[in-house]
Design a protein around this motif. Sequence first.
Motif, mmCIF file in Angstrom:
data_model
loop_
_atom_site.group_PDB
_atom_site.id
_atom_site.type_symbol
_atom_site.label_atom_id
_atom_site.label_comp_id
_atom_site.label_asym_id
_atom_site.label_seq_id
_atom_site.Cartn_x
_atom_site.Cartn_y
_atom_site.Cartn_z
ATOM 1 N N SER A 252 -83.770 -54.987 -45.256
ATOM 2 C CA SER A 252 -83.565 -56.376 -45.597
ATOM 3 C C SER A 252 -82.621 -55.999 -46.931
ATOM 4 N N GLU A 253 -83.215 -55.395 -47.715
ATOM 5 C CA GLU A 253 -82.752 -55.055 -49.185
ATOM 6 C C GLU A 253 -81.328 -54.474 -49.087
ATOM 7 N N VAL A 254 -81.030 -53.396 -48.058
ATOM 8 C CA VAL A 254 -79.672 -53.039 -48.043
ATOM 9 C C VAL A 254 -78.607 -53.855 -47.709
ATOM 10 N N ILE A 255 -79.060 -55.159 -46.666
ATOM 11 C CA ILE A 255 -78.441 -56.033 -46.231
ATOM 12 C C ILE A 255 -77.987 -57.171 -47.270
ATOM 13 N N LYS A 256 -78.934 -57.378 -48.279
ATOM 14 C CA LYS A 256 -78.764 -58.099 -49.332
ATOM 15 C C LYS A 256 -77.716 -57.683 -50.328
ATOM 16 N N ALA A 257 -77.943 -56.328 -50.761
ATOM 17 C CA ALA A 257 -76.970 -55.592 -51.706
ATOM 18 C C ALA A 257 -75.743 -55.415 -51.192
ATOM 19 N N LEU A 258 -75.418 -55.179 -49.731
ATOM 20 C CA LEU A 258 -74.128 -55.138 -49.284
ATOM 21 C C LEU A 258 -73.436 -56.465 -49.273
ATOM 22 N N LYS A 259 -73.951 -57.528 -49.238
ATOM 23 C CA LYS A 259 -73.404 -58.761 -49.093
ATOM 24 C C LYS A 259 -73.031 -59.253 -50.640
ATOM 25 N N LYS A 260 -73.913 -58.868 -51.595
ATOM 26 C CA LYS A 260 -73.535 -58.864 -52.952
ATOM 27 C C LYS A 260 -72.261 -58.154 -53.252
ATOM 28 N N ARG A 261 -72.638 -57.131 -53.063
ATOM 29 C CA ARG A 261 -71.525 -56.248 -53.550
ATOM 30 C C ARG A 261 -69.757 -56.274 -52.966
ATOM 31 N N PHE A 262 -70.011 -56.772 -51.581
ATOM 32 C CA PHE A 262 -68.714 -57.027 -50.802
ATOM 33 C C PHE A 262 -68.317 -58.526 -51.408
ATOM 34 N N GLU A 263 -68.859 -59.444 -51.872
ATOM 35 C CA GLU A 263 -68.363 -60.508 -52.522
ATOM 36 C C GLU A 263 -67.880 -60.277 -53.782
ATOM 37 N N GLU A 264 -68.559 -59.564 -54.664
ATOM 38 C CA GLU A 264 -67.892 -59.080 -55.825
ATOM 39 C C GLU A 264 -66.457 -58.336 -55.992
ATOM 40 N N ASN A 265 -66.244 -57.703 -54.522
ATOM 41 C CA ASN A 265 -64.999 -57.027 -54.337
ATOM 42 C C ASN A 265 -63.984 -57.608 -53.563
ATOM 43 N N ASN A 266 -64.254 -58.921 -52.826
ATOM 44 C CA ASN A 266 -63.429 -59.782 -52.315
ATOM 45 C C ASN A 266 -63.290 -59.360 -50.998
ATOM 46 N N ILE A 267 -64.289 -58.529 -50.317
ATOM 47 C CA ILE A 267 -64.510 -57.811 -48.967
ATOM 48 C C ILE A 267 -65.261 -59.022 -48.101
ATOM 49 N N VAL A 268 -64.394 -59.579 -47.176
ATOM 50 C CA VAL A 268 -64.840 -60.729 -46.305
ATOM 51 C C VAL A 268 -65.749 -59.991 -45.130
ATOM 52 N N ILE A 269 -66.910 -60.267 -44.904
ATOM 53 C CA ILE A 269 -67.957 -59.906 -43.781
ATOM 54 C C ILE A 269 -67.356 -60.716 -42.586
ATOM 55 N N GLN A 270 -67.174 -60.093 -41.769
ATOM 56 C CA GLN A 270 -66.906 -60.825 -40.356
ATOM 57 C C GLN A 270 -67.650 -60.433 -39.242
ATOM 58 N N VAL A 271 -67.941 -61.123 -38.168
ATOM 59 C CA VAL A 271 -68.486 -60.969 -37.056
ATOM 60 C C VAL A 271 -67.977 -60.953 -36.120
ATOM 61 N N GLY A 272 -67.877 -59.802 -35.401
ATOM 62 C CA GLY A 272 -67.042 -59.663 -34.035
ATOM 63 C C GLY A 272 -67.627 -60.125 -32.945
ATOM 64 N N LYS A 273 -66.771 -60.135 -31.854
ATOM 65 C CA LYS A 273 -67.286 -60.581 -30.589
ATOM 66 C C LYS A 273 -68.381 -59.479 -30.183
ATOM 67 N N LYS A 274 -69.563 -60.016 -29.634
ATOM 68 C CA LYS A 274 -70.681 -58.938 -29.006
ATOM 69 C C LYS A 274 -69.819 -58.616 -27.839
ATOM 70 N N GLU A 275 -70.314 -57.016 -27.622
ATOM 71 C CA GLU A 275 -69.709 -56.689 -26.644
ATOM 72 C C GLU A 275 -70.504 -56.849 -25.567
#
Length: 289
Positions: A252-275
């Motif tokens: 949970s802590e890593v997911i929150k940190a990833l989202k924050k860091r990606f937003e700060e660096n303009n990296i868009v989290i995208q959800v792909g189609k479930k295989e």
Amino acid sequence: MQFSKFMDPMLAKLDHWFAEGIIIVPNLVMAVVLMFVFRYLSGYGSRFITRVLTRVSNNEALVGLLSAVTKIAILTIGVFFALGILGLEKTVASLVAGAGVLALALGFAFQDLTTNFISGAFIAIQRPIKVGDVIETNGYTGKVKSINLRSVILDNFAGQQVELPSKDIFQKPIVNFTFSGERRVQVDCGIAYSSDLTVAEQVALAAVRSMDFLSKTREVEFNYTRFADNSIDFQLFFWIDQHKVGPGTAKSEVIKALKKRFEENNIVIQVGKKESPKEADPHGTTSGK
């Protein structure tokens, strides 16, 4: 005369018994002394077994059982020696045969119970698990609360107590999450095709490495895994010190940190189609459209 005919055989028999008694007195004394010696040896052997087993096992039930068995075995040997000194070899043979038949009958009658006790003894001696370990076995995951001879009790983290027979624990695979003190956690994520993959990897690794619960001896792993419909997916693997945090909280802590860091660096989290299963490669890799 009639009284004499009646008493003479009785007196003769008593004289014979008295003579035999006089002869057997030394053997009787020796047998009694031998029993006192074996009684002392049984107590000493029991205490010795208790001291030795206490060093290798925390299972009080096992220690107590083996200590009692040792004491009984030594006393039984003493009884057999004493009966042999008294010339009662046939009695000794009868006792041994009777004990064998009784043990065989009890073994068949309580087969499952015996198997559980033996399995519990091996678990206590080999110690594949300890009280406090988090394990997965027989379809259950939980923390070991107690290890008894007949069963192992788990706390399944949902408020229930699970009691598993010792033979199932001993005979089936066990996943011990506490054995090394470390545990690997996996996080799956995806980013938009417009993202710079090198920058995204650096940002993700920095986010994970900023956590204070990571293992000091393991490296964080980052791997891009596939081209999905709307995203490029990746996996993060990192090891945690379980004395500091559990796997759920760490993820949970890593997911929150990833989202924050990606937003700060303009990296868009995208959800792909479930295989779907049909899209899976037979060799274990996946393919995107």
